[in-house]
Motif scaffolding. Structure first.
Motif, PDB file in Angstrom:
ATOM      1  N   LYS A 221       0.863  -1.177   0.000  1.00 29.84           N
ATOM      2  CA  LYS A 221       0.000   0.000   0.000  1.00 29.84           C
ATOM      3  C   LYS A 221       0.900   1.228   0.000  1.00 29.84           C
ATOM      4  CE  LYS A 221      -3.735  -2.415   2.398  1.00 29.84           C
ATOM      5  NZ  LYS A 221      -4.633  -2.473   3.573  1.00 29.84           N
ATOM      6  N   SER A 222       0.958   1.896  -1.121  1.00 34.39           N
ATOM      7  CA  SER A 222       1.909   2.978  -1.342  1.00 34.39           C
ATOM      8  C   SER A 222       1.786   4.081  -0.295  1.00 34.39           C
ATOM      9  CB  SER A 222       1.700   3.568  -2.731  1.00 34.39           C
ATOM     10  OG  SER A 222       2.505   4.715  -2.920  1.00 34.39           O
ATOM     11  N   LEU A 223       2.951   4.617   0.075  1.00 36.79           N
ATOM     12  CA  LEU A 223       3.005   5.790   0.941  1.00 36.79           C
ATOM     13  C   LEU A 223       3.321   7.056   0.139  1.00 36.79           C
ATOM     14  CD1 LEU A 223       4.884   4.288   4.027  1.00 36.79           C
ATOM     15  CD2 LEU A 223       2.457   4.831   3.848  1.00 36.79           C
ATOM     16  N   GLN A 224       3.265   6.969  -1.193  1.00 43.82           N
ATOM     17  CA  GLN A 224       3.517   8.119  -2.065  1.00 43.82           C
ATOM     18  C   GLN A 224       2.217   8.723  -2.602  1.00 43.82           C
ATOM     19  OE1 GLN A 224       7.232   7.890  -4.585  1.00 43.82           O
ATOM     20  NE2 GLN A 224       6.766   5.710  -4.469  1.00 43.82           N
ATOM     21  N   THR A 225       1.148   8.559  -1.854  1.00 40.78           N
ATOM     22  CA  THR A 225      -0.174   8.984  -2.318  1.00 40.78           C
ATOM     23  C   THR A 225      -0.205  10.460  -2.689  1.00 40.78           C
ATOM     24  OG1 THR A 225      -1.081   7.323  -0.815  1.00 40.78           O
ATOM     25  CG2 THR A 225      -2.632   8.901  -1.756  1.00 40.78           C
ATOM     26  N   VAL A 226       0.555  11.288  -1.989  1.00 43.17           N
ATOM     27  CA  VAL A 226       0.559  12.720  -2.273  1.00 43.17           C
ATOM     28  C   VAL A 226       0.944  13.005  -3.710  1.00 43.17           C
ATOM     29  CG1 VAL A 226       2.946  13.120  -1.545  1.00 43.17           C
ATOM     30  CG2 VAL A 226       1.278  14.969  -1.333  1.00 43.17           C
ATOM     31  N   ASP A 227       1.775  12.151  -4.307  1.00 48.11           N
ATOM     32  CA  ASP A 227       2.224  12.356  -5.684  1.00 48.11           C
ATOM     33  C   ASP A 227       1.442  11.528  -6.693  1.00 48.11           C
ATOM     34  OD1 ASP A 227       4.328  14.140  -4.972  1.00 48.11           O
ATOM     35  OD2 ASP A 227       5.517  12.425  -4.301  1.00 48.11           O
ATOM     36  N   GLU A 228       0.611  10.635  -6.228  1.00 46.24           N
ATOM     37  CA  GLU A 228      -0.081   9.698  -7.120  1.00 46.24           C
ATOM     38  C   GLU A 228      -1.587   9.955  -7.232  1.00 46.24           C
ATOM     39  OE1 GLU A 228       2.961   5.985  -6.018  1.00 46.24           O
ATOM     40  OE2 GLU A 228       1.009   6.191  -5.014  1.00 46.24           O
ATOM     41  N   SER A 229      -2.136  10.732  -6.305  1.00 43.87           N
ATOM     42  CA  SER A 229      -3.596  10.838  -6.220  1.00 43.87           C
ATOM     43  C   SER A 229      -4.210  11.556  -7.416  1.00 43.87           C
ATOM     44  CB  SER A 229      -4.007  11.527  -4.919  1.00 43.87           C
ATOM     45  OG  SER A 229      -3.377  12.782  -4.790  1.00 43.87           O
ATOM     46  N   LYS A 230      -3.581  12.619  -7.899  1.00 43.47           N
ATOM     47  CA  LYS A 230      -4.194  13.363  -9.004  1.00 43.47           C
ATOM     48  C   LYS A 230      -4.370  12.477 -10.233  1.00 43.47           C
ATOM     49  CE  LYS A 230      -3.817  17.360 -12.035  1.00 43.47           C
ATOM     50  NZ  LYS A 230      -2.960  18.444 -12.572  1.00 43.47           N
ATOM     51  N   ALA A 231      -3.308  11.749 -10.607  1.00 44.65           N
ATOM     52  CA  ALA A 231      -3.396  10.881 -11.776  1.00 44.65           C
ATOM     53  C   ALA A 231      -4.444   9.794 -11.572  1.00 44.65           C
ATOM     54  CB  ALA A 231      -2.034  10.252 -12.070  1.00 44.65           C
ATOM     55  N   GLY A 232      -4.537   9.253 -10.358  1.00 40.69           N
ATOM     56  CA  GLY A 232      -5.521   8.219 -10.069  1.00 40.69           C
ATOM     57  C   GLY A 232      -6.944   8.746 -10.151  1.00 40.69           C
TER      58      GLY A 232
END
Length: 315
Positions: A221-232
């Motif tokens: 479960k990624s801890l890089q959500t801050v950088d991945e959420s927009k694309a998702g």
């Protein structure tokens, strides 16, 4: 408040209707005894429902950390609970991963027109709440039990390390919003940076970032959500997606009065939170001893109080 492109100046002083009827017998009706039979590890208390699916403790220490971050979020958002241009009279609102419930409580107070639901794996929220608010024990990474197209606003905060399949999560959120509804997510980075090089390679802050991302990968479960959420969010089919990014100082080193205040709160936030953020994952996934964890945390606390380190994280 300056945005992410701005370098922060340094202070020179170094001193019910939402549910499908057929879903009544859902996971949220699990026996209360099974839900509150908390698990204890390394002196910290964890959720029993869906045990092991979330890395964070649910005890008072971590609750205080969550409430401190709520205050920080209010400072970042100029006292507002959200940035989405929602209706002045929202009707149905969902807060997923509600934690202590503080956001949901304040939102329900502010918008008495809204039926507000807060969900979490742990039933640790207060019982004395506004009449238009209820809390449910539920796992938002499973298929949602609510009626589709039922919410005009869905809110999420700090879900990093909580979700294995973000595409499924965002699809559920989109499917359960009314046409014209809004989804809003606030995330913070686990990686600490500096603009002036004071967070040096191989420093304890640099190690924290690298180790944290490794733990997220091992946990699935990624801890890089801050950088991945927009694309998702965009990939799920949301439209008019807006991303705002802020620098959140760690410590009171900033010259700007507002940044200094936020940084001072954030240092307390980190000191309150760091053990809970890492102890379960370090001991279970990397097999660190408790002594190793405590030495690691002592180095982190020393760095957190070092005003010569002009660290920040992104939100």
């Amino acid at each position: 408040m300056a945005n992410i492109e701005t370098q922060i100046a340094i202070d020179g002083d170094e001193t019910d209707s939402a549910y499908n009827d057929e879903d009544i017998a859902s996971d949220t009706t699990s026996l209360k005894s099974a839900i509150v039979n908390y698990k204890y590890r390394n002196g910290r208390r964890y959720h029993a429902y869906k045990e092991g699916s979330y890395w964070g403790p649910n005890d008072e220490t971590q609750a205080d950390q969550l409430d401190i971050f709520h205050h920080i979020s209010l400072l970042l958002l100029d006292g507002e609970l959200n940035k989405a241009p929602i209706s002045k009279n929202p009707t149905k609102v969902l807060d997923v991963g509600t934690g202590t419930g503080i956001w949901a409580i304040e939102f329900a107070d502010k918008f008495p027109s809204a039926e507000v639901i807060g969900t979490d794996l742990s039933p640790t929220q207060p019982s004395l709440v506004p009449p238009n608010l209820r809390f449910e024990v539920d796992d938002f990474t499973e298929p949602w039990v609510f009626r589709r197209n039922s919410f005009d606003f869905i809110h999420a905060r700090c879900l990093y390390g909580c979700v294995a399949d973000w595409s499924a999560f965002y699809k559920e959120a989109l499917d359960h919003l009314q046409p014209g509804g809004y989804f809003e997510q606030l995330e913070m980075s686990v990686w600490v940076k500096s603009d002036d090089g004071s967070v040096t390679p191989d420093s304890i802050f640099d190690q924290w970032g690298k180790i944290s991302l490794t733990l997220g990968e091992k946990f699935g479960k990624s801890l890089q959500t801050v950088d991945e959420s927009k694309a998702g969010i965009e990939a799920a089919g949301f439209i008019n997606v807006v991303e705002r990014r802020w620098k959140l100082p760690v410590g009171g080193w900033a010259a700007d009065k507002q940044f200094k205040e936020i940084g001072q709160y954030n240092r307390i936030h980190w000191e309150q939170g760091i053990e809970g953020w890492c102890i379960y994952l370090l001991t279970s996934l990397l097999k660190w001893s408790l002594d190793d964890v405590h030495v690691y945390l002592a180095k982190m606390r020393q760095a957190l109080r070092d005003r010569s380190i002009h660290a920040y994280q992104e939100v």
